[in-house]
Design a protein around this motif. Sequence first.
Motif, PDB file in Angstrom:
ATOM      1  N   ASP A   1     -98.080  26.270 -22.151  1.00 50.58           N
ATOM      2  CA  ASP A   1     -98.110  24.634 -22.469  1.00 50.58           C
ATOM      3  C   ASP A   1     -98.840  24.499 -23.692  1.00 50.58           C
ATOM      4  O   ASP A   1     -98.044  23.662 -24.694  1.00 50.58           O
ATOM      5  CB  ASP A   1     -98.930  23.902 -21.507  1.00 50.58           C
ATOM      6  N   ILE A   2     -99.816  24.725 -24.162  1.00 44.25           N
ATOM      7  CA  ILE A   2    -100.559  24.335 -25.219  1.00 44.25           C
ATOM      8  C   ILE A   2    -100.011  24.937 -26.553  1.00 44.25           C
ATOM      9  O   ILE A   2     -99.686  24.056 -27.430  1.00 44.25           O
ATOM     10  CB  ILE A   2    -102.133  24.518 -25.218  1.00 44.25           C
ATOM     11  N   LYS A   3     -99.608  26.230 -26.354  1.00 47.28           N
ATOM     12  CA  LYS A   3     -98.791  26.875 -27.580  1.00 47.28           C
ATOM     13  C   LYS A   3     -97.617  26.318 -27.794  1.00 47.28           C
ATOM     14  O   LYS A   3     -97.124  26.035 -28.840  1.00 47.28           O
ATOM     15  CB  LYS A   3     -98.664  28.268 -27.220  1.00 47.28           C
TER      16      LYS A   3
ATOM     17  N   MET B   1     -98.018  17.202 -25.159  1.00 48.48           N
ATOM     18  CA  MET B   1     -97.827  18.073 -24.185  1.00 48.48           C
ATOM     19  C   MET B   1     -98.922  18.238 -23.346  1.00 48.48           C
ATOM     20  O   MET B   1    -100.059  18.348 -23.797  1.00 48.48           O
ATOM     21  CB  MET B   1     -97.436  19.380 -24.751  1.00 48.48           C
ATOM     22  N   ILE B   2     -98.846  17.989 -22.057  1.00 55.03           N
ATOM     23  CA  ILE B   2    -100.045  18.011 -21.093  1.00 55.03           C
ATOM     24  C   ILE B   2     -99.711  19.330 -20.124  1.00 55.03           C
ATOM     25  O   ILE B   2     -98.634  19.402 -19.629  1.00 55.03           O
ATOM     26  CB  ILE B   2     -99.923  16.759 -20.213  1.00 55.03           C
ATOM     27  N   GLY B   3    -100.635  20.171 -20.188  1.00 57.55           N
ATOM     28  CA  GLY B   3    -100.441  21.360 -19.267  1.00 57.55           C
ATOM     29  C   GLY B   3    -101.940  22.069 -19.142  1.00 57.55           C
ATOM     30  O   GLY B   3    -103.060  21.717 -19.748  1.00 57.55           O
TER      31      GLY B   3
ATOM     32  N   LYS C   1     -91.492  27.713 -21.638  1.00 52.85           N
ATOM     33  CA  LYS C   1     -92.552  27.626 -22.521  1.00 52.85           C
ATOM     34  C   LYS C   1     -93.173  28.890 -22.782  1.00 52.85           C
ATOM     35  O   LYS C   1     -93.501  29.582 -21.917  1.00 52.85           O
ATOM     36  CB  LYS C   1     -93.654  26.664 -21.999  1.00 52.85           C
ATOM     37  N   PRO C   2     -93.625  29.360 -23.787  1.00 55.41           N
ATOM     38  CA  PRO C   2     -93.673  28.446 -25.042  1.00 55.41           C
ATOM     39  C   PRO C   2     -92.452  28.586 -26.253  1.00 55.41           C
ATOM     40  O   PRO C   2     -92.526  28.000 -27.083  1.00 55.41           O
ATOM     41  CB  PRO C   2     -94.943  29.155 -25.956  1.00 55.41           C
TER      42      PRO C   2
END
Lengths: 304, 304
Positions: free
Chosen positions: A255-257, A247-249, A225-226
């Motif tokens: 994660d979010i990207k 997506m959980i991070g 990731k990403p």
Amino acid sequence: MAQYLTGDNAAIDAFLDQFDVFLLDCDGVIWSGDHVFPGVPETLEYLRSKGKKTVFVTNNSTKSRQEYLTKFTSKGIKSDVEEIFGSAYSSAIYISRILKLPPGKNKVFVVGESGIENELRSENVPFIGGTDPAFRRDITPEDFKGLADGTLLDPEVGVVLAGLDFHINYLKLSHAFQYLRRGAVFLATNVDSTFPMSHGFFPGAGSISFPLNYMTGTTPVALGKPSQAMMDAIEGKFHFDRKRTCMIGDRLNTDIKFGIEGKLGGTLAVLTGVHQKADWEAEDAVAVPAFYVDKLSDLRGLAN
Amino acid sequence: MAQYLTGDNAAIDAFLDQFDVFLLDCDGVIWSGDHVFPGVPETLEYLRSKGKKTVFVTNNSTKSRQEYLTKFTSKGIKSDVEEIFGSAYSSAIYISRILKLPPGKNKVFVVGESGIENELRSENVPFIGGTDPAFRRDITPEDFKGLADGTLLDPEVGVVLAGLDFHINYLKLSHAFQYLRRGAVFLATNVDSTFPMSHGFFPGAGSISFPLNYMTGTTPVALGKPSQAMMDAIEGKFHFDRKRTCMIGDRLNTDIKFGIEGKLGGTLAVLTGVHQKADWEAEDAVAVPAFYVDKLSDLRGLAN
């Protein structure tokens, strides 16, 4: 603006109703090193009891999927090797199915731990380096000579793959550098700057590959990731509806990207890892989650 | 445009007449690792016979000035400890005379070799890390715990000094990272990306400190070339006329930049090291030398 869900049961129910699939980061979300956060196993069971699919997506390359499964089981978390995606696996897939190097130039020089080796083996990719004791020692005058003139180099190496390596040393960096100078493809399992462990932070995989960037003036293709290479690999296996996937991070830049660039229906940040609210509220925030909770177990709401 | 001197005796004589002092880089100019380039000792004698002062200015921190003197002598090059400036010495001077940290917070965590330790000792700067065997081993679960909670950290450490370390490992990087997170001053002897050895190139000091930049999001104060802290230290000792001084080196981003930013009368590039003519003729060249020769011994001209 990120919506805060902790303690708001109506909001949590509405959130859960939007998704069928949850992609979950591990370090900083499920656990920190060997410490599983309280309530996490029960939360995963709760999600599954509501018919949600859970998939673990981790940039940590030190373990193979099989080794992750062993860790999950030992921590009381039910899982299956098929629902685990690590950056070591993602890298092995990329090398075997996308790079497809010709025989005689298809060997990988590994800077990393056994997780990478096991996944390369599962894809029948030949490799050297890694955990081989021959590379876990000080550099000698003979090494300097043989590396400089190339006599100590394996002419079949066509790829350098760098991941988190707790046994990094000057000898391995020197080998990797020489292969890259001679044209090897530069890959990284991931480029996380830090690695959460024992409630603290330690050098991440990016800290292993970064010296090689600096020496060669090039950046690696990162498979964790990403990178959307990892999203494609997951989708290739599950054919999920991205709009019904969240997506959980804990990390904005990974994660979010990853979720946003993968055009998933949502992203949820947890505050048990690297990034905090101030990070995505900053003007130059790399990514902003759609939702956030203090900790994963908050998703159980009243059941908590 | 750089003036080419090799083979042009009139130009060489005119060049030599412009300067009284020559600052000479070592790696890539005098030698590559343990191999002294042919004709170099004779060339240094030739310059001295013409009344020129020679000063050795090296970013290599693995040796102290005393250790350099031993190497010079063993290679048949006459020198004196007073005419040798290494980045380890420059760093020790900076810590003891400029930083002047208060007692109780003045210890240095060293990532590097004995050259740094010896120069810190000569300036009575307390330090830990370095070549201490306690740090030359694998990281353990106890280390992760004790580093994360701080119990394994020395509260007196106020500086992290990173230089070339042939024994770099995850444990040292983890210690350095924790000290920096807790506010230690971040110094680097130098940030050369590569290190010339055995007619080849190997990871340089910058490859040791760069992971720490990446982890902390900060860059170190670098005490080697092109830092003018080193020029000031040299001038503090010799009181030379900058206009009658020439810097001789192989790297544009360290040696040549060092001479230009120090407003020396001239800079001379040699092609026996890292950079070649194409590097300063590139549009984005970091620095352009005033003169260049194929190799240092070309300065002897007809006497060659």
